[in-house]
Enzyme design. Structure first.
Site, PDB file in Angstrom:
ATOM      1  N   HIS A  17     102.748  -0.499  77.420  1.00 44.43           N
ATOM      2  CA  HIS A  17     101.671  -0.920  78.333  1.00 44.43           C
ATOM      3  C   HIS A  17     102.109  -0.719  79.792  1.00 44.43           C
ATOM      4  O   HIS A  17     101.353  -0.193  80.607  1.00 44.43           O
ATOM      5  CB  HIS A  17     101.338  -2.406  78.134  1.00 44.43           C
ATOM      6  CG  HIS A  17     100.779  -2.758  76.794  1.00 44.43           C
ATOM      7  ND1 HIS A  17     101.269  -3.791  76.023  1.00 44.43           N
ATOM      8  CD2 HIS A  17      99.755  -2.224  76.080  1.00 44.43           C
ATOM      9  CE1 HIS A  17     100.563  -3.888  74.910  1.00 44.43           C
ATOM     10  NE2 HIS A  17      99.654  -2.937  74.905  1.00 44.43           N
ATOM     11  N   LYS A  41      89.291 -12.740  67.926  1.00 45.30           N
ATOM     12  CA  LYS A  41      90.663 -12.285  67.676  1.00 45.30           C
ATOM     13  C   LYS A  41      91.614 -13.456  67.759  1.00 45.30           C
ATOM     14  O   LYS A  41      91.412 -14.357  68.565  1.00 45.30           O
ATOM     15  CB  LYS A  41      91.074 -11.267  68.745  1.00 45.30           C
ATOM     16  CG  LYS A  41      90.841  -9.828  68.371  1.00 45.30           C
ATOM     17  CD  LYS A  41      91.625  -8.924  69.304  1.00 45.30           C
ATOM     18  CE  LYS A  41      91.324  -7.464  69.072  1.00 45.30           C
ATOM     19  NZ  LYS A  41      92.033  -6.597  70.010  1.00 45.30           N
ATOM     20  N   ARG A  90      98.097   6.835  71.333  1.00 46.72           N
ATOM     21  CA  ARG A  90      99.376   7.082  70.650  1.00 46.72           C
ATOM     22  C   ARG A  90      99.250   7.994  69.446  1.00 46.72           C
ATOM     23  O   ARG A  90     100.153   8.744  69.125  1.00 46.72           O
ATOM     24  CB  ARG A  90      99.973   5.742  70.170  1.00 46.72           C
ATOM     25  CG  ARG A  90     100.540   4.890  71.265  1.00 46.72           C
ATOM     26  CD  ARG A  90     100.731   3.468  70.798  1.00 46.72           C
ATOM     27  NE  ARG A  90      99.424   2.860  70.528  1.00 46.72           N
ATOM     28  CZ  ARG A  90      99.241   1.602  70.182  1.00 46.72           C
ATOM     29  NH1 ARG A  90     100.278   0.814  70.024  1.00 46.72           N
ATOM     30  NH2 ARG A  90      98.025   1.125  69.969  1.00 46.72           N
ATOM     31  N   SER A 128     102.307  -3.958  70.135  1.00 48.48           N
ATOM     32  CA  SER A 128     102.556  -5.403  70.206  1.00 48.48           C
ATOM     33  C   SER A 128     102.921  -5.922  68.811  1.00 48.48           C
ATOM     34  O   SER A 128     103.769  -6.803  68.671  1.00 48.48           O
ATOM     35  CB  SER A 128     101.317  -6.132  70.729  1.00 48.48           C
ATOM     36  OG  SER A 128     101.050  -5.722  72.042  1.00 48.48           O
TER      37      SER A 128
END
Ligand code: ADP
Length: 161
Positions: A17, A41, A90, A128
Site C-alpha cells: 500500500h 466487512k 497485483r 493484508s
C-alpha cells in the site's frame, strides 16, 4: 489541479500500500488516502486505528491527506473534486475486481477515471491477509509492513487473531 483518491481497507497497511501511495503522490497534485468503512466487512483494526496508522506513515508526504468514509468512494471523490481513483493491480483476481468496480463507478460518473498501478516486485504477493497469516504462525513481518508500525501491528494481531 489533479486530485486523486486511493481507497482501501488497509487492515492493516502493508509496504505494498505504502509503495502505491508514494508513487501515486508523485503523479497527482493531491492524493487523498481513503480508509473505507464498510459495515458489511469485518475488520481486525477499527477505523480510528487504521486512520492513525495511515497518518503515521504518510506524515512526511506533503500532498497526501488521510481520511475515512463509510460513503461511496465516488461520492467522496466528487465532494473533494477528485477526478482519479488509484488502485493497485497485483494479479488476475485484482484485475477482475477492478474491472467490475470500474464499470460500476463509470456507470455512475463517467468523469472519474481509475488509474491502476502495478506493485513493485517485492510487494507482488503481499496482502493484508498474508500479514495476518504470518503473525498467526509467529513469522516475521518486518519486510512487509512499515517499520514504524511493525510492533503495533504484530501485538494487536496476536491479541485479536
Ligand atoms: P480493498 O478492501 O479495497 O481491496 P485493500 O486494503 O486490500 O482494500 O487494498 C487497497 C488497494 O491496494 C487495492 O487496490 C489493492 O489491490 C491494492 N493493494 C493491496 N495490496 C497491494 C500490494 N501488495 N501492492 C500493490 N497494491 C496493493
Amino acid at each position: 489541479m489533479k486530485i486523486a483518491v486511493y481507497p482501501g481497507s488497509f487492515d492493516p497497511i502493508s509496504n505494498g500500500h505504502l509503495d502505491i501511495i508514494k508513487r501515486a503522490s508523485c503523479l497527482f497534485d493531491k492524493l487523498y488516502v481513503l480508509v473505507s468503512i464498510n459495515p458489511n466487512k469485518k475488520y481486525v483494526f477499527n477505523e480510528v486505528e487504521r486512520v492513525e496508522m495511515m497518518k503515521k506513515v504518510c506524515k512526511d508526504i506533503k500532498n497526501v491527506e488521510v481520511c475515512s468514509s463509510s460513503n461511496l468512494v465516488l461520492n467522496f471523490a466528487i465532494k473533494n473534486n477528485a477526478r482519479y481513483l488509484v488502485r493497485g493491480l497485483r494479479n488476475h483476481n485484482d484485475f477482475d475486481n477492478e474491472m467490475q468496480l470500474f464499470q460500476f463507478n463509470h456507470s455512475i460518473n463517467s468523469n472519474i477515471e481509475t488509474i491502476l498501478l502495478f506493485p513493485s516486485a517485492n510487494n507482488l504477493f503481499l496482502s493484508s491477509s498474508s500479514i495476518k497469516e504470518l503473525v498467526k504462525f509467529n513469522s516475521d513481518i518486518s519486510n512487509y509492513v512499515p517499520s514504524v508500525l511493525k510492533d503495533e501491528i504484530e501485538t494487536k494481531l496476536k491479541e485479536r487473531l
